[in-house]
Design an enzyme around this catalytic site. Structure first.
Site, PDB file in Angstrom:
ATOM      1  N   HIS A  23      -3.385   0.648  -5.296  1.00 53.56           N
ATOM      2  CA  HIS A  23      -3.521   1.417  -3.928  1.00 53.56           C
ATOM      3  C   HIS A  23      -4.933   1.567  -3.715  1.00 53.56           C
ATOM      4  CE1 HIS A  23      -1.743   4.862  -1.352  1.00 53.56           C
ATOM      5  NE2 HIS A  23      -3.317   4.660  -1.039  1.00 53.56           N
ATOM      6  N   HIS A  25      -8.436   1.929  -0.905  1.00 52.94           N
ATOM      7  CA  HIS A  25      -8.888   1.976   0.345  1.00 52.94           C
ATOM      8  C   HIS A  25     -10.486   1.435   0.329  1.00 52.94           C
ATOM      9  CE1 HIS A  25      -5.893   4.698   2.283  1.00 52.94           C
ATOM     10  NE2 HIS A  25      -5.745   5.132   1.085  1.00 52.94           N
ATOM     11  N   LYS A 108       2.814  -0.693   4.737  1.00 51.34           N
ATOM     12  CA  LYS A 108       2.542   0.798   4.520  1.00 51.34           C
ATOM     13  C   LYS A 108       3.250   1.626   5.439  1.00 51.34           C
ATOM     14  CE  LYS A 108       0.829   4.420   2.286  1.00 51.34           C
ATOM     15  NZ  LYS A 108      -0.557   4.871   1.915  1.00 51.34           N
ATOM     16  N   HIS A 145       3.696   6.713   2.014  1.00 51.48           N
ATOM     17  CA  HIS A 145       3.055   8.230   1.778  1.00 51.48           C
ATOM     18  C   HIS A 145       3.979   8.976   2.066  1.00 51.48           C
ATOM     19  CE1 HIS A 145      -0.537  10.651   2.338  1.00 51.48           C
ATOM     20  NE2 HIS A 145       0.451  11.605   2.814  1.00 51.48           N
ATOM     21  N   HIS A 183       1.050   7.526  -4.680  1.00 54.79           N
ATOM     22  CA  HIS A 183       0.135   8.428  -5.284  1.00 54.79           C
ATOM     23  C   HIS A 183       1.075   9.649  -5.215  1.00 54.79           C
ATOM     24  CE1 HIS A 183       0.126   9.040  -0.938  1.00 54.79           C
ATOM     25  NE2 HIS A 183      -0.848   8.309  -0.611  1.00 54.79           N
ATOM     26  N   ASP A 256      -5.928   5.065  -5.129  1.00 52.63           N
ATOM     27  CA  ASP A 256      -5.892   5.721  -3.801  1.00 52.63           C
ATOM     28  C   ASP A 256      -7.527   6.117  -3.683  1.00 52.63           C
ATOM     29  OD1 ASP A 256      -5.311   6.664  -1.394  1.00 52.63           O
ATOM     30  OD2 ASP A 256      -4.495   8.697  -2.098  1.00 52.63           O
TER      31      ASP A 256
HETATM   32  O1  DOR Z   1      -6.661  11.380   0.429  1.00 52.04           O
HETATM   33  C1  DOR Z   1      -6.034  10.597   1.265  1.00 52.04           C
HETATM   34  N1  DOR Z   1      -7.150   9.845   1.712  1.00 52.04           N
HETATM   35  N2  DOR Z   1      -4.917  10.372   1.069  1.00 52.04           N
HETATM   36  C2  DOR Z   1      -4.511   9.601   1.896  1.00 52.04           C
HETATM   37  O2  DOR Z   1      -3.375   9.413   2.229  1.00 52.04           O
HETATM   38  C3  DOR Z   1      -5.353   8.316   2.909  1.00 52.04           C
HETATM   39  C4  DOR Z   1      -6.753   8.389   2.293  1.00 52.04           C
HETATM   40  C5  DOR Z   1      -7.921   8.022   3.125  1.00 52.04           C
HETATM   41  O3  DOR Z   1      -7.694   6.944   3.729  1.00 52.04           O
HETATM   42  O4  DOR Z   1      -8.956   8.667   3.184  1.00 52.04           O
HETATM   43 ZN    ZN Z   2      -4.143   5.968   0.190  1.00 56.43          ZN
END
Ligand code: DOR
Ligand code: ZN
Length: 353
Positions: A23, A25, A108, A145, A183, A256
């Site tokens: 997971h 980003h 997702k 989520h 998460h 995450d």
């Molecule tokens: O804290 C988070 N940041 N939770 C999420 O679900 C998305 C993520 C983000 O893309 O910044």
């Molecule tokens: Zn995330």
């Protein structure tokens, strides 16, 4: 004379199969050149979240995004981004076959409004049922989520309420759809996943293993500890540590890691997301070490996720040593600055080059 049994001293070095991040980003554009090398230095693969602006909703967009990520991997480093689509009320079910052919591994589900770039998310999960049927047939995973968005529900209760209101019905209606509860942050979620059978798994972040909600307020408001789902009470952190170190194969690693420009976190309406990719395995090692469970790290980090996704395990290795080091307090992030979690603090484990 009775023989004294000396307590086994914890190891100072740990070699494990190269782990994966299930997971992650990485954003897009210039940001990729900062964050992708951090992840690629640690992990063999990562599941890339699709919450760009606009979101990644087609197989063609996922392929193009994968190419941009691949271009940011340093030469000579083997790293494979695993792509996902962003589920919307309108994602056509016939996109699933194209996604499967393009190597997309999952969709997702963001409840609309639940978190960063979730405005295009799902307003009513029943609207996605045809697409979920196609995913179940094609063997694509559903990544969730798991928070309700109702303003009436306390922000600390949103995950537990989601299980009752959304996840249990979804699980019942798609018994063979592989679902990853992403998460997880609560004892309720850990208990649910324990009991939910072989098609349900969960990822756990390093920050939810290391911190409880006090971290948000220690000595003042600390926006770099703010993420969604938000950090919870200590009893929940302990339940997550128990799950992660249990050796149960349906709990596995997902950082995450979610980079935001520092000025948007240190803001009147600060963004949710903790950046941990620069030292992800070191942070997990610290959490497992504190629990006396370093021997459980390899399964959690390197085996269980691949097994659940139906992918081969990695073959290479990484080594970490117990030695204090302090990661940089910030990184260049396009024209902005990126401040990692625990910025400026010493860590106890360090990955060896
Ligand atoms: O804290 C988070 N940041 N939770 C999420 O679900 C998305 C993520 C983000 O893309 O910044
Ligand atoms: Zn995330």
């Amino acid at each position: 004379m009775s023989e004294s049994i000396a307590p086994k001293s914890p190891p100072d070095s740990l070699t494990i199969t190269r782990p994966d991040d299930w997971h992650l980003h990485v954003r897009d554009g210039e940001a990729l050149t900062t964050v992708v090398p951090h992840t690629a230095a640690q992990f063999g693969r990562a599941v890339i979240m699709p919450n760009l602006k606009p979101p990644v909703t087609t197989a063609a967009q996922a392929q193009a995004y994968r190419s941009r990520i691949a271009a940011a991997v340093p030469p000579g480093v083997a790293f494979e981004p695993l792509m996902t689509l962003y589920l919307t009320d309108m994602l056509p079910s016939d996109e699933i076959a194209r996604a499967k052919d393009a190597g997309v591994v999952a969709c997702k589900l963001y409840p609309a409004g639940a978190t960063t770039n979730s405005d295009a998310g799902v307003t009513d999960v029943r609207k996605t049922y045809r697409t979920l049927e196609a995913m179940q047939r094609a063997g694509l995973l559903l990544l969730v989520h798991g928070e309700v968005t109702s303003p009436d529900i306390d922000v600390f209760d949103r995950e537990a309420v989601f299980i009752e209101q959304q996840l249990i019905p979804l699980r019942r209606d798609f018994p063979e759809l592989k679902i990853v509860f992403e998460h997880i942050t609560t004892r309720e979620a850990a208990q649910y996943v324990h009991s939910a059978g072989p098609f349900t798994a969960a990822t756990i972040t390093a920050h939810h293993l290391l911190y409880n909600r006090n971290a948000l307020f220690l000595g003042g408001m600390r926006p770099h500890y703010y993420c969604l789902p938000v950090l919870k009470r200590e009893l929940h952190r302990q339940a997550l540590v128990d799950a992660a170190t249990s050796g149960v194969s349906r709990f596995f690693l997902g950082t995450d890691s979610a980079p935001h420009p520092a000025q948007l976190k240190e803001h009147a309406s600060g963004c949710a997301g903790c950046y941990t990719a620069h030292a992800a395995m070191e942070l997990y090692a610290q959490a497992f070490d504190a629990a006396g469970a370093l021997d459980k790290l390899e399964g959690f980090a390197s085996f269980f996720g691949a097994d659940f996704y139906g992918l081969p395990r990695n073959t290479g290795h990484i080594t970490m040593r117990r030695q204090s080091w302090t990661p940089p307090a910030s990184f260049a992030f396009g024209a902005a600055e990126l401040k990692p979690l625990a910025s400026g603090e010493a860590l106890q484990w360090q990955l060896q080059a």
